[in-house]
Design an enzyme around this catalytic site. Structure first.
Site, short mmCIF file in Angstrom:
data_model
loop_
_atom_site.label_atom_id
_atom_site.label_comp_id
_atom_site.label_asym_id
_atom_site.label_seq_id
_atom_site.Cartn_x
_atom_site.Cartn_y
_atom_site.Cartn_z
N GLU A 104 10.46 6.75 1.55
CA GLU A 104 10.32 5.71 0.52
C GLU A 104 8.90 5.75 -0.05
OE1 GLU A 104 11.27 3.92 -1.77
OE2 GLU A 104 12.21 2.10 -0.97
N ASP A 105 8.73 5.25 -1.28
CA ASP A 105 7.38 5.23 -1.86
C ASP A 105 6.55 4.08 -1.32
OD1 ASP A 105 8.92 3.29 -3.15
OD2 ASP A 105 8.28 3.83 -5.18
N ILE A 106 7.15 2.87 -1.29
CA ILE A 106 6.34 1.70 -0.91
C ILE A 106 7.22 0.62 -0.28
CG2 ILE A 106 6.48 0.79 -3.30
CD1 ILE A 106 3.58 -0.25 -2.85
N ASP A 108 7.11 -3.31 0.31
CA ASP A 108 6.39 -4.49 -0.20
C ASP A 108 6.90 -5.72 0.55
OD1 ASP A 108 5.01 -6.23 -1.91
OD2 ASP A 108 6.51 -6.12 -3.48
N THR A 109 7.97 -6.37 0.07
CA THR A 109 8.54 -7.48 0.84
C THR A 109 9.27 -6.95 2.08
OG1 THR A 109 10.64 -7.36 -0.37
CG2 THR A 109 8.95 -8.83 -1.26
N GLY A 110 9.71 -5.70 2.03
CA GLY A 110 10.50 -5.12 3.12
C GLY A 110 12.00 -5.30 2.92
N THR A 112 14.08 -4.10 0.62
CA THR A 112 14.81 -2.85 0.33
C THR A 112 15.00 -2.06 1.62
OG1 THR A 112 13.78 -2.78 -1.85
CG2 THR A 112 14.85 -0.76 -1.12
N LYS A 136 2.50 -2.55 1.96
CA LYS A 136 1.71 -3.75 1.63
C LYS A 136 1.99 -4.78 2.73
CE LYS A 136 2.17 -3.46 -3.40
NZ LYS A 136 2.85 -4.13 -4.54
N ASP A 164 6.05 3.59 -10.68
CA ASP A 164 6.07 3.28 -12.12
C ASP A 164 5.68 1.85 -12.45
OD1 ASP A 164 8.42 2.05 -11.00
OD2 ASP A 164 9.16 1.86 -13.05
P1 5GP Z 1 10.49 -4.31 -1.38
O1 5GP Z 1 11.98 -4.41 -1.31
O2 5GP Z 1 9.84 -3.85 -0.10
O3 5GP Z 1 9.89 -5.61 -1.88
O4 5GP Z 1 10.12 -3.31 -2.52
C1 5GP Z 1 10.31 -1.96 -2.45
C2 5GP Z 1 10.40 -1.39 -3.85
O5 5GP Z 1 9.68 -2.19 -4.81
C3 5GP Z 1 9.74 -0.06 -3.90
O6 5GP Z 1 10.65 0.97 -3.63
C4 5GP Z 1 9.23 0.02 -5.32
O7 5GP Z 1 10.25 0.49 -6.17
C5 5GP Z 1 8.93 -1.40 -5.70
N1 5GP Z 1 7.50 -1.74 -5.56
C6 5GP Z 1 6.93 -2.59 -4.66
N2 5GP Z 1 5.60 -2.68 -4.83
C7 5GP Z 1 5.30 -1.86 -5.86
C8 5GP Z 1 4.07 -1.49 -6.49
O8 5GP Z 1 2.96 -1.92 -6.16
N3 5GP Z 1 4.17 -0.59 -7.51
C9 5GP Z 1 5.36 -0.07 -7.93
N4 5GP Z 1 5.32 0.80 -8.94
N5 5GP Z 1 6.54 -0.39 -7.35
C10 5GP Z 1 6.51 -1.27 -6.33
#
Ligand code: 5GP
Length: 182
Positions: A104-106, A108-110, A112, A136, A164
């Site tokens: 995975e790229d990132i 954030d909240t976790g 996904t 994060k 992106d």
């Molecule tokens: P989560 O479900 O952990 O909140 O988010 C994961 C997805 O949110 C990542 O796969 C990505 O697509 C998007 N995302 C979260 N933070 C960032 C960020 O700082 N930059 C970008 N471009 N995408 C983010």
């Protein structure tokens, strides 16, 4: 590396340079190779954002007997999470009894990561581990901690190296961070 960039009216400054990225990708590859010695896990790249990290990591791994496949999830609109995780492209390979490594790229909240792991567990793999380019930690709503982490970063929006802003900026070779709040 270029200096400040404006994308869709937001300002970004250089954050992670290509040589640092290469170094951490090589470290993560080494950890994965060590953990899977004598095994052939299936790698799953999460589209769209992880395509560049996955391409670099997968080549760096040099595990010739393994396969890589692609899934697509989406939760973000603009610069923030919608809180709703949608699967856009599913898995077309049987993972029952296989070791799986998600790329995975990132995180954030976790949300996904947790949703994806829940979906994959239903397919009875032998194991699931998770490799992320970026984490994060402060944004976590789930407490989920990936198994392999290239970089832990502050809770600001980043672009480049596959990540992106509304579909733009994935081509940037290095990672830029939003600096509008400074
Ligand atoms: P989560 O479900 O952990 O909140 O988010 C994961 C997805 O949110 C990542 O796969 C990505 O697509 C998007 N995302 C979260 N933070 C960032 C960020 O700082 N930059 C970008 N471009 N995408 C983010």
């Amino acid at each position: 590396m270029n200096e400040k960039l404006i994308v869709n009216g937001l300002s970004f400054k250089p954050f992670l340079r290509i040589d640092e990225i290469r170094k951490q990708v090589a470290r993560v590859a080494e950890e994965i190779r060590r953990d899977y010695e004598g095994k052939n896990p299936i790698f799953l790249c999460v589209l769209n954002g992880a395509f560049i990290f996955a391409a670099d990591l997968y080549r760096e791994l040099g595990m010739n007997e393994t396969q890589i496949h692609f899934v697509k999830y989406s939760s973000y609109e603009g610069v923030s999470s919608t809180g709703k995780v949608k699967q856009l492209i599913g898995l077309n390979v049987d993972i029952e009894g296989q070791d799986v490594v998600i790329i995975e790229d990132i995180v954030d909240t976790g949300l996904t990561a947790v949703k994806m792991i829940e979906d994959l567990k239903a397919k009875n793999p032998a194991s699931i581990r998770f490799a992320t380019l970026l984490l994060k930690e402060e944004s976590s709503k789930t407490g989920y901690v990936p198994d392999y982490i290239a970089f832990s970063i502050p809770p600001y929006f980043v672009i480049g190296y596959g990540l992106d802003l509304d579909g733009k900026a994935r081509n940037l070779p290095e990672i830029y961070i939003n600096c509008d709040e400074e």
